[in-house]
Design an enzyme around this catalytic site. Structure first.
Site, PDB file in Angstrom:
ATOM      1  N   ASP A  85      35.951  43.956  -4.427  1.00 53.82           N
ATOM      2  CA  ASP A  85      35.662  44.219  -3.020  1.00 53.82           C
ATOM      3  C   ASP A  85      36.011  45.677  -2.748  1.00 53.82           C
ATOM      4  O   ASP A  85      37.078  46.150  -3.162  1.00 53.82           O
ATOM      5  CB  ASP A  85      36.504  43.305  -2.120  1.00 53.82           C
ATOM      6  CG  ASP A  85      36.155  41.837  -2.310  1.00 53.82           C
ATOM      7  OD1 ASP A  85      34.999  41.556  -2.674  1.00 53.82           O
ATOM      8  OD2 ASP A  85      37.036  40.984  -2.117  1.00 53.82           O
ATOM      9  N   GLU A 109      28.113  39.854   2.481  1.00 56.82           N
ATOM     10  CA  GLU A 109      29.339  40.594   2.144  1.00 56.82           C
ATOM     11  C   GLU A 109      28.965  41.945   1.538  1.00 56.82           C
ATOM     12  O   GLU A 109      28.861  42.065   0.315  1.00 56.82           O
ATOM     13  CB  GLU A 109      30.199  39.797   1.157  1.00 56.82           C
ATOM     14  CG  GLU A 109      30.811  38.543   1.749  1.00 56.82           C
ATOM     15  CD  GLU A 109      31.911  37.949   0.865  1.00 56.82           C
ATOM     16  OE1 GLU A 109      32.233  38.534  -0.199  1.00 56.82           O
ATOM     17  OE2 GLU A 109      32.447  36.906   1.246  1.00 56.82           O
ATOM     18  N   TRP A 130      30.587  44.351   0.980  1.00 55.81           N
ATOM     19  CA  TRP A 130      31.692  44.954   0.231  1.00 55.81           C
ATOM     20  C   TRP A 130      31.905  44.344  -1.148  1.00 55.81           C
ATOM     21  O   TRP A 130      32.607  44.893  -1.973  1.00 55.81           O
ATOM     22  CB  TRP A 130      32.992  44.799   1.032  1.00 55.81           C
ATOM     23  CG  TRP A 130      33.329  43.357   1.331  1.00 55.81           C
ATOM     24  CD1 TRP A 130      33.941  42.469   0.493  1.00 55.81           C
ATOM     25  CD2 TRP A 130      33.039  42.639   2.535  1.00 55.81           C
ATOM     26  NE1 TRP A 130      34.049  41.239   1.097  1.00 55.81           N
ATOM     27  CE2 TRP A 130      33.520  41.309   2.362  1.00 55.81           C
ATOM     28  CE3 TRP A 130      32.443  42.974   3.761  1.00 55.81           C
ATOM     29  CZ2 TRP A 130      33.399  40.342   3.345  1.00 55.81           C
ATOM     30  CZ3 TRP A 130      32.330  41.995   4.739  1.00 55.81           C
ATOM     31  CH2 TRP A 130      32.800  40.694   4.532  1.00 55.81           C
TER      32      TRP A 130
HETATM   33 ZN   LIG Z   1      34.794  39.586  -3.109  1.00 55.81          ZN
END
Ligand SMILES: [Zn+2]
Length: 313
Positions: free
Chosen positions: A226, A275, A277
């Protein structure tokens, strides 16, 4: 055969000529106050007998897929897009061949990757496909990048992914984009602890949309990281989507072998909310293919199961 063909050409020519003639008459008349070139509302509609001929004119298009013309929509109606008025092209065998070759090439690439071996860079991990509880990559290294949080138990990746990430962070910095890591490799035990914490707080159904059950997290592969802006203000938060950092990653991550694993609009396929990231390393070749075709790993490796998901809504 040849004579028949010529005859059909001739008929087509006469139908076309008649239609063009009608069109010119209507467009130039102006008796009803319309200016030349303005779309007539009725004038050029075909009579049923003319339509039968127009249908025949459309026959060559039957193999041309989307370009086949709807007989309900006469092709001569003025004001329409020019392209719709031109006779459809014959199917192009060369183009078909090219598409077949491309499909074959993709198939060859697909079979070169192992999506079931936990140590493969293409290992598929999602809500259906998991990793054994005792799996731990044997080449984990601490990634040499700045991190938002100082707990270094999640600062590792497998060597190949770590090297690529360091290279990507350096390239971003050259473009004036400063990134930081948030969370990399997570063991089964850490994932279990996280998931149970989220499920207790938000309920299991909500937790399943953003957190993986133990054994089903990509972070356990050692190939996922991430990423946030250096400040960490939007670390693993939706506001990251609007940052320059997220835009840079969406445009460039594939050049370094990473994909945005949970893209916007693919929630039904991946099982996760967007997501921006969460970066997953798959190697440059695969990342390039997925990026160029706008595919998730599921769409490339398991197209049948994705179709099933779409049909079930
Ligand atoms: Zn992740």
């Amino acid at each position: 055969m040849h004579g028949l063909h010529n005859l059909r050409h001739l008929r087509r020519f006469f139908v076309l000529a008649a239609l063009i003639g009608m069109l010119m008459l209507t467009a130039c008349s102006g008796a009803d106050g319309r200016t030349i070139g303005q779309a007539p509302s009725h004038g050029t509609e075909l009579t049923p007998s003319q339509q039968a001929d127009a249908d025949e004119m459309d026959n060559p298009a039957q193999d041309a897929g989307e370009h086949a013309q709807d007989p309900e929509q006469p092709t001569t109606e003025a004001g329409q897009d020019e392209h719709e008025g031109t006779p459809p092209e014959e199917p192009n065998p060369q183009e078909d061949e090219h598409m077949d070759r491309e499909a074959d090439a993709l198939e060859a690439i697909r079979t070169r990757y192992d999506i079931t071996d936990p140590a493969s860079i293409a290992v598929l991990v999602n809500k259906t496909y998991g990793l054994p509880e005792d799996y731990e990559p044997d080449d984990l290294v601490k990634v040499d990048i700045p991190f938002v949080y100082q707990d270094d138990s999640v600062h590792s990746l497998r060597q190949v992914a770590a090297d690529a990430l360091v290279e990507m962070f350096a390239a971003a910095k050259e473009d004036g984009i400063e990134l930081a890591g948030v969370s990399g490799y997570r063991s089964y035990a850490i994932q279990k602890m996280l998931y149970e914490k989220y499920a207790a707080r938000d309920g299991q159904e909500a937790a399943d949309k953003y957190s993986a059950r133990p054994g089903h997290s990509e972070h356990m592969t050692g190939l996922a990281m991430d990423v946030a802006e250096l400040s960490g203000r939007c670390a693993a938060r939706n506001c990251f989507a609007d940052t320059e950092e997220a835009k840079w990653l969406a445009e460039h991550a594939h050049e370094f072998g990473f994909i945005i694993r949970y893209p916007l609009g693919k929630e039904e396929i991946t099982g996760y909310q967007y997501e921006p990231w969460h970066l997953r390393y798959v190697g440059v070749e695969l990342a390039q293919i997925l990026y160029e075709n706008d595919w998730t790993m599921e769409e490339f490796f398991l197209p049948e199961s994705v179709n099933a998901v779409n049909m079930n809504g």
